[in-house]
Design an enzyme around this catalytic site. Sequence first.
Site, PDB file in Angstrom:
ATOM      1  N   ASN A 154      14.619  38.903  26.197  1.00  0.00           N
ATOM      2  CA  ASN A 154      13.405  38.739  25.388  1.00  0.00           C
ATOM      3  C   ASN A 154      12.802  40.065  24.933  1.00  0.00           C
ATOM      4  O   ASN A 154      12.478  40.244  23.767  1.00  0.00           O
ATOM      5  CB  ASN A 154      12.383  37.870  26.123  1.00  0.00           C
ATOM      6  CG  ASN A 154      12.039  38.397  27.498  1.00  0.00           C
ATOM      7  OD1 ASN A 154      12.847  39.051  28.165  1.00  0.00           O
ATOM      8  ND2 ASN A 154      10.836  38.118  27.955  1.00  0.00           N
ATOM      9  N   GLY A 210      28.501  38.006  32.530  1.00  0.00           N
ATOM     10  CA  GLY A 210      27.932  36.740  32.942  1.00  0.00           C
ATOM     11  C   GLY A 210      27.653  36.700  34.428  1.00  0.00           C
ATOM     12  O   GLY A 210      27.376  37.718  35.055  1.00  0.00           O
ATOM     13  N   GLU A 252      10.991  40.709  39.016  1.00  0.00           N
ATOM     14  CA  GLU A 252       9.923  40.384  38.066  1.00  0.00           C
ATOM     15  C   GLU A 252      10.373  39.124  37.348  1.00  0.00           C
ATOM     16  O   GLU A 252      11.319  39.141  36.571  1.00  0.00           O
ATOM     17  CB  GLU A 252       9.705  41.553  37.101  1.00  0.00           C
ATOM     18  CG  GLU A 252       8.342  41.520  36.437  1.00  0.00           C
ATOM     19  CD  GLU A 252       8.322  40.649  35.192  1.00  0.00           C
ATOM     20  OE1 GLU A 252       7.756  39.533  35.282  1.00  0.00           O
ATOM     21  OE2 GLU A 252       8.858  41.066  34.170  1.00  0.00           O
ATOM     22  N   LEU A 253       9.664  38.013  37.633  1.00  0.00           N
ATOM     23  CA  LEU A 253      10.187  36.701  37.289  1.00  0.00           C
ATOM     24  C   LEU A 253       9.301  35.997  36.264  1.00  0.00           C
ATOM     25  O   LEU A 253       8.701  36.636  35.418  1.00  0.00           O
ATOM     26  CB  LEU A 253      10.350  35.884  38.579  1.00  0.00           C
ATOM     27  CG  LEU A 253      11.120  36.618  39.693  1.00  0.00           C
ATOM     28  CD1 LEU A 253      11.174  35.778  40.959  1.00  0.00           C
ATOM     29  CD2 LEU A 253      12.515  37.009  39.237  1.00  0.00           C
ATOM     30  N   CYS A 286       7.374  36.777  29.634  1.00  0.00           N
ATOM     31  CA  CYS A 286       6.941  36.307  30.953  1.00  0.00           C
ATOM     32  C   CYS A 286       5.419  36.234  31.054  1.00  0.00           C
ATOM     33  O   CYS A 286       4.871  35.397  31.770  1.00  0.00           O
ATOM     34  CB  CYS A 286       7.499  37.213  32.044  1.00  0.00           C
ATOM     35  SG  CYS A 286       7.019  38.954  31.894  1.00  0.00           S
ATOM     36  N   PHE A 382       8.213  29.158  27.809  1.00  0.00           N
ATOM     37  CA  PHE A 382       8.983  30.223  27.171  1.00  0.00           C
ATOM     38  C   PHE A 382       9.232  29.898  25.706  1.00  0.00           C
ATOM     39  O   PHE A 382      10.318  30.064  25.165  1.00  0.00           O
ATOM     40  CB  PHE A 382      10.300  30.495  27.902  1.00  0.00           C
ATOM     41  CG  PHE A 382      10.556  31.969  28.129  1.00  0.00           C
ATOM     42  CD1 PHE A 382       9.699  32.713  28.919  1.00  0.00           C
ATOM     43  CD2 PHE A 382      11.637  32.607  27.549  1.00  0.00           C
ATOM     44  CE1 PHE A 382       9.921  34.067  29.131  1.00  0.00           C
ATOM     45  CE2 PHE A 382      11.870  33.963  27.743  1.00  0.00           C
ATOM     46  CZ  PHE A 382      11.001  34.690  28.540  1.00  0.00           C
TER      47      PHE A 382
END
Length: 486
Positions: A154, A210, A252-253, A286, A382
């Site tokens: 993002n 991935g 950091e979620l 976030c 989001f």
Amino acid sequence: MTLMDAKTWTGLVYGDGWTTPRGGDAAVVEPATGAELGRVGMANAQDVAEAAALAVRAQREWAATSFEERAAVLRRAGRLFEEHEREIQDWLVREAGSVRPKTGVETHIAAQECYEAAALASQPLGEILPTAKKRLSMARRVPVGVVGVISPFNFPLILAIRSVAPALALGNAVILKPDPRTAVSGGFSIARVFEEAGLPKGLLHVLPGGVEAGQALVGHPLVPVISFTGSTAAGRRIGEECGRLLKRAHLELGGNSALIVLEDADLDRAVSAAAWGSFLHQGQICMTTGRHIVHSSIAEEYVARLAEKAERLTVGDPAGGRVALGPLIDAGQRDKVHALVTGSVEAGARLAAGGTYEGLFYRPTVLADLPEGAPAYAQEVFGPVAPVVPFSTAEEAAALAADSEYGLSLGILTGDAMRGLALADLIPTGIVHVNDQTVDDEAVAPFGGLGASGTGSRFGGGRANAEAFTETRWVTVQGEIAGYPF
């Protein structure tokens, strides 16, 4: 000079050079058009292992260099981000679907992170301790060694460089695994900047990949610290694995941040701030304002004004002209957003604006009259969605804002700033902005959340960065060998 060229896509590791990936490659897709912009190499577990071995060897020499040399590299990197800002911004527009003002924020903060990291290199990292013996006793901070950084799509540049720059400045090597969807703007642009800035080889490795690459990085024994920014679900798994391995994890979620609008707030400014907080970068942040908690005396007018503003905002390809919102990153994210919106409407919420999409372009959406537990209010969306709920008393507002597993950011809009500060004390969050919306970031400020939003302020500011990327060592020195009874 062009910062990025074809080798940026086909190469994999900036360490001892650009190498051929073992995990195949992946398309770099422009979300606004679906066009393929190029291809990036994908790392596998063997690539991670080789990068870690190279990083360990290079880090020892780097840690022994003068702080002046490390600071000089970081200063040059900051200048390069400024000199090549337009090229990097173009990638952020096309690869991440960013609007132009957002890309300017990213390149500005990237440069500032490097400048602040340069200053960090010369900061005193320790203290003299009292001791009962005749000796010098001190606590000294030393580099952790190799830092693993896993960053999202993002804000790909900011959310990578905020760990990469201070970790390097403090004498560490770094393995960066950017999201493959934004591997150029969030990974290879950083590698190229530091390559041009004169960072010695072997210290920075960029490995898009991935799950296999991520698991290999988290589990590798030569990588003692993981700095992760991403979803709460992924962060929990990383935290569990790091706990099992006795590693440090800086997490950091997600968030579902509240904006409280008191009855004495300037309504015009409040609605403008609220729209920015919910709709910037299509809500894919976030810190996005996910819950609008508005005094009942102004709630109806607030909804009407916010809906009117949402209807006027332009949505389209940010590469094609001035738009307020670009595309969501992919169809999976779009479908998740739409499911939360439609689920809330089916539960009884009123759709005041938006709720529709064309391709990956989702209209800014305002929801009102939400029943308790409505998905778009209770969960992190989001996406560009602004759910509005009323309150009657300050105590009720505080209870509503605190009623979330997340605790990242909080905004309070009021005509009485001290009243807002007092209200903030009742709500557990890592960040509070009185008379501002919830989205903000500065290189000099500690950043992080509580609860499901992460493990506290592990990013930004000299002290937080030093704690994140160094270990504390107790050192004593005596003039002669101590005597013992046996």
